[in-house]
Design a protein around this motif. Structure first.
Motif, PDB file in Angstrom:
ATOM      1  N   SER A 147       0.836  -1.195   0.000  1.00 48.37           N
ATOM      2  CA  SER A 147       0.000   0.000   0.000  1.00 48.37           C
ATOM      3  C   SER A 147       0.873   1.247   0.000  1.00 48.37           C
ATOM      4  CB  SER A 147      -0.926   0.002   1.219  1.00 48.37           C
ATOM      5  OG  SER A 147      -0.159   0.029   2.415  1.00 48.37           O
ATOM      6  N   MET A 148       0.268   2.384  -0.275  1.00 49.64           N
ATOM      7  CA  MET A 148       1.025   3.633  -0.331  1.00 49.64           C
ATOM      8  C   MET A 148       1.663   3.966   1.009  1.00 49.64           C
ATOM      9  SD  MET A 148       0.800   4.585  -3.427  1.00 49.64           S
ATOM     10  CE  MET A 148       1.441   6.243  -3.255  1.00 49.64           C
ATOM     11  N   SER A 149       1.027   3.559   2.098  1.00 53.37           N
ATOM     12  CA  SER A 149       1.554   3.879   3.429  1.00 53.37           C
ATOM     13  C   SER A 149       2.719   2.995   3.831  1.00 53.37           C
ATOM     14  CB  SER A 149       0.437   3.747   4.471  1.00 53.37           C
ATOM     15  OG  SER A 149      -0.084   2.433   4.475  1.00 53.37           O
ATOM     16  N   THR A 150       2.914   1.872   3.104  1.00 51.16           N
ATOM     17  CA  THR A 150       3.992   0.948   3.477  1.00 51.16           C
ATOM     18  C   THR A 150       5.113   0.910   2.449  1.00 51.16           C
ATOM     19  OG1 THR A 150       2.847  -0.889   2.392  1.00 51.16           O
ATOM     20  CG2 THR A 150       2.369  -0.512   4.724  1.00 51.16           C
ATOM     21  N   LEU A 151       5.051   1.765   1.421  1.00 50.36           N
ATOM     22  CA  LEU A 151       6.088   1.745   0.396  1.00 50.36           C
ATOM     23  C   LEU A 151       7.447   2.127   0.950  1.00 50.36           C
ATOM     24  CD1 LEU A 151       4.233   3.260  -2.697  1.00 50.36           C
ATOM     25  CD2 LEU A 151       5.030   0.904  -2.394  1.00 50.36           C
ATOM     26  N   GLU A 152       7.463   3.006   1.967  1.00 47.88           N
ATOM     27  CA  GLU A 152       8.734   3.487   2.500  1.00 47.88           C
ATOM     28  C   GLU A 152       9.384   2.481   3.439  1.00 47.88           C
ATOM     29  OE1 GLU A 152       7.957   7.178   4.344  1.00 47.88           O
ATOM     30  OE2 GLU A 152       7.397   8.227   2.483  1.00 47.88           O
ATOM     31  N   THR A 153       8.634   1.562   3.987  1.00 51.01           N
ATOM     32  CA  THR A 153       9.174   0.565   4.916  1.00 51.01           C
ATOM     33  C   THR A 153       8.998  -0.811   4.312  1.00 51.01           C
ATOM     34  OG1 THR A 153       7.042   0.467   6.053  1.00 51.01           O
ATOM     35  CG2 THR A 153       8.692   1.970   6.941  1.00 51.01           C
ATOM     36  N   SER A 154      10.105  -1.405   3.895  1.00 51.35           N
ATOM     37  CA  SER A 154      10.060  -2.695   3.216  1.00 51.35           C
ATOM     38  C   SER A 154       9.670  -3.834   4.155  1.00 51.35           C
ATOM     39  CB  SER A 154      11.429  -3.002   2.583  1.00 51.35           C
ATOM     40  OG  SER A 154      12.440  -3.007   3.585  1.00 51.35           O
ATOM     41  N   THR A 155       9.767  -3.605   5.475  1.00 50.42           N
ATOM     42  CA  THR A 155       9.453  -4.668   6.431  1.00 50.42           C
ATOM     43  C   THR A 155       7.967  -4.723   6.780  1.00 50.42           C
ATOM     44  OG1 THR A 155       9.971  -3.180   8.276  1.00 50.42           O
ATOM     45  CG2 THR A 155      11.761  -4.582   7.434  1.00 50.42           C
ATOM     46  N   SER A 156       7.185  -3.786   6.311  1.00 51.38           N
ATOM     47  CA  SER A 156       5.760  -3.776   6.623  1.00 51.38           C
ATOM     48  C   SER A 156       5.062  -4.946   5.939  1.00 51.38           C
ATOM     49  CB  SER A 156       5.118  -2.461   6.169  1.00 51.38           C
ATOM     50  OG  SER A 156       5.720  -1.360   6.830  1.00 51.38           O
ATOM     51  N   PRO A 157       4.141  -5.599   6.622  1.00 48.86           N
ATOM     52  CA  PRO A 157       3.452  -6.762   6.031  1.00 48.86           C
ATOM     53  C   PRO A 157       2.504  -6.335   4.927  1.00 48.86           C
ATOM     54  CG  PRO A 157       2.508  -6.222   8.172  1.00 48.86           C
ATOM     55  CD  PRO A 157       3.714  -5.359   8.006  1.00 48.86           C
ATOM     56  N   LEU A 158       2.312  -7.228   3.978  1.00 52.62           N
ATOM     57  CA  LEU A 158       1.348  -7.008   2.919  1.00 52.62           C
ATOM     58  C   LEU A 158      -0.045  -7.366   3.419  1.00 52.62           C
ATOM     59  CD1 LEU A 158       3.273  -8.609  -0.089  1.00 52.62           C
ATOM     60  CD2 LEU A 158       3.150  -6.190   0.504  1.00 52.62           C
ATOM     61  N   GLU A 159      -1.046  -6.828   2.757  1.00 52.04           N
ATOM     62  CA  GLU A 159      -2.420  -7.117   3.165  1.00 52.04           C
ATOM     63  C   GLU A 159      -2.744  -8.601   3.023  1.00 52.04           C
ATOM     64  OE1 GLU A 159      -7.020  -5.944   1.942  1.00 52.04           O
ATOM     65  OE2 GLU A 159      -5.354  -4.670   1.279  1.00 52.04           O
ATOM     66  N   ILE A 160      -2.136  -9.260   2.027  1.00 52.10           N
ATOM     67  CA  ILE A 160      -2.416 -10.677   1.803  1.00 52.10           C
ATOM     68  C   ILE A 160      -1.981 -11.519   3.000  1.00 52.10           C
ATOM     69  CG2 ILE A 160      -0.200 -11.063   0.650  1.00 52.10           C
ATOM     70  CD1 ILE A 160      -3.583 -12.782  -0.080  1.00 52.10           C
ATOM     71  N   GLN A 161      -1.005 -11.031   3.771  1.00 50.97           N
ATOM     72  CA  GLN A 161      -0.559 -11.779   4.946  1.00 50.97           C
ATOM     73  C   GLN A 161      -1.639 -11.822   6.018  1.00 50.97           C
ATOM     74  OE1 GLN A 161       3.601  -9.656   4.884  1.00 50.97           O
ATOM     75  NE2 GLN A 161       3.787 -11.503   6.139  1.00 50.97           N
ATOM     76  N   TYR A 162      -2.407 -10.760   6.146  1.00 57.83           N
ATOM     77  CA  TYR A 162      -3.500 -10.751   7.119  1.00 57.83           C
ATOM     78  C   TYR A 162      -4.628 -11.688   6.669  1.00 57.83           C
ATOM     79  CZ  TYR A 162      -1.112  -6.645   8.967  1.00 57.83           C
ATOM     80  OH  TYR A 162      -0.171  -5.793   9.502  1.00 57.83           O
ATOM     81  N   HIS A 163      -4.893 -11.682   5.366  1.00 62.16           N
ATOM     82  CA  HIS A 163      -5.886 -12.629   4.853  1.00 62.16           C
ATOM     83  C   HIS A 163      -5.397 -14.065   5.033  1.00 62.16           C
ATOM     84  CE1 HIS A 163      -8.468  -9.565   3.089  1.00 62.16           C
ATOM     85  NE2 HIS A 163      -7.389  -8.978   2.576  1.00 62.16           N
ATOM     86  N   GLY A 164      -4.103 -14.272   4.798  1.00 56.69           N
ATOM     87  CA  GLY A 164      -3.534 -15.604   5.003  1.00 56.69           C
ATOM     88  C   GLY A 164      -3.600 -16.036   6.452  1.00 56.69           C
ATOM     89  N   LEU A 165      -3.412 -15.089   7.364  1.00 54.60           N
ATOM     90  CA  LEU A 165      -3.506 -15.397   8.792  1.00 54.60           C
ATOM     91  C   LEU A 165      -4.906 -15.877   9.151  1.00 54.60           C
ATOM     92  CD1 LEU A 165      -2.078 -15.296  11.571  1.00 54.60           C
ATOM     93  CD2 LEU A 165      -2.907 -12.950  11.782  1.00 54.60           C
TER      94      LEU A 165
END
Length: 244
Positions: A147-165
Motif C-alpha cells: 500500500s502507499m503507506s507501506t512503500l517506505e518501509t520494506s518490512t511492513s506486512p502485505l495485506e495478503i498476509q493478514y488474509h492468510g492469517l
C-alpha cells in the motif's frame, strides 16, 4: 436457470417414486445423496472459482491443509498424550490434543508467512488478467501489492498476509474436522481408507477430506473481504491501458 429446472424435475420424480413399503430406506438414500452434493459438489465448484481468481487461491489453502495435517501428525507422534492425557476424539483414537494444537500453531504461522513465498504474478493474477495482458504484464490484486503507506518501509506486512492469517486460523481449527467426519464415515462402515490409489495414504478422497471446507472458506473469504475492491482492480487495468 436450466439447472434449477433439472434439479426440480429430479426432485419431483424422486418424490413420485416413494413407496410406503420402502419409505425409510428411500429417505436414507435421499439424505445421503443430498449430503454428498452439499459436501462435495458445491465445494468443488467453489474450488474452480478460486482457481479463476488466481492460482494462489487454489494452491495456498491446499498447502495450509497439508501443513496442518503433517505437523499434527509429527506433534502427535512426538508429544501425543504426554502433556494432555485425555483423548481428543473418541471416533478417532489416534488423534491427540498435542497434535491438534501443534499442527494449529504451525498452520497459523504458515498462513502469515507463506503468502510472501507465493507472491508471484503467475500465481497472484486472475485468469482474466492473464488472458488479457499475459503473465509478464498482468496486474495482481491489490492485496498482493504494498500500500502507499507501506512503500517506505520494506518490512511492513502485505495485506495478503493478514488474509492468510485468517485462513490459517480456519485451516487449523475448523478444516481438520472435515477429516474427522470422514474418519467417522469410514469407522461406521468398517473400512480404513476410501481406496488404495496412493500406497500408505489410501485413496484420492482420503487426501481431500479436509480440503472441501477449506475451499469453501477461501471462496467466501475472497468474495467477502477481497472482491469488494474489484472496482479498484478495474481502475488499475485502465491505468495500465493508458500507460501502454
Amino acid at each position: 436457470y436450466i439447472c434449477l429446472w433439472l434439479y426440480a424435475f429430479a426432485f419431483v420424480i424422486t418424490v413420485l417414486c416413494f413407496r410406503i413399503k420402502y419409505l425409510s430406506t428411500q429417505l436414507r438414500i435421499l439424505s445421503f445423496t443430498v449430503l454428498s452434493l452439499s459436501l462435495f459438489i458445491i465445494p468443488i465448484k467453489m474450488t474452480i472459482y478460486n482457481t479463476f481468481n488466481g492460482l494462489f487461491w487454489f494452491l495456498f489453502p491446499l498447502l495450509l491443509v497439508a501443513i496442518n495435517d503433517s505437523f499434527a501428525y509429527f506433534n502427535g507422534f512426538l508429544f501425543g498424550n504426554k502433556i494432555i492425557n485425555k483423548p481428543f476424539l473418541s471416533i478417532s483414537p489416534n488423534k491427540t490434543w498435542e497434535g491438534f494444537i501443534g499442527g494449529g500453531v504451525f498452520t497459523i504461522l504458515a498462513g502469515y508467512y507463506l503468502p510472501l513465498l507465493l507472491n508471484y504474478k503467475w500465481l497472484a493474477c486472475s485468469y482474466n488478467s492473464v488472458q488479457e495482458y499475459g503473465y509478464e504484464n498482468c496486474i495482481p490484486l491489490h492485496v498482493f501489492l504494498p500500500s502507499m503507506s507501506t512503500l517506505e518501509t520494506s518490512t511492513s506486512p502485505l495485506e495478503i498476509q493478514y488474509h492468510g492469517l485468517f485462513l490459517g486460523i480456519f485451516a487449523s481449527t475448523v478444516a481438520p474436522f472435515g477429516g474427522f467426519a470422514a474418519s467417522a464415515i469410514k469407522r461406521a462402515y468398517g473400512i480404513k481408507d476410501f481406496a488404495s490409489f496412493i500406497p500408505g495414504h489410501g485413496g484420492f478422497m482420503d487426501r481431500l477430506d479436509c480440503q472441501f471446507l477449506m475451499a469453501m472458506a477461501t471462496y467466501i473469504h475472497f468474495k467477502t473481504f477481497i472482491n469488494n475492491h474489484q472496482s479498484d482492480y478495474g481502475m488499475l487495468n485502465n491505468d495500465n491501458e493508458l500507460l501502454l
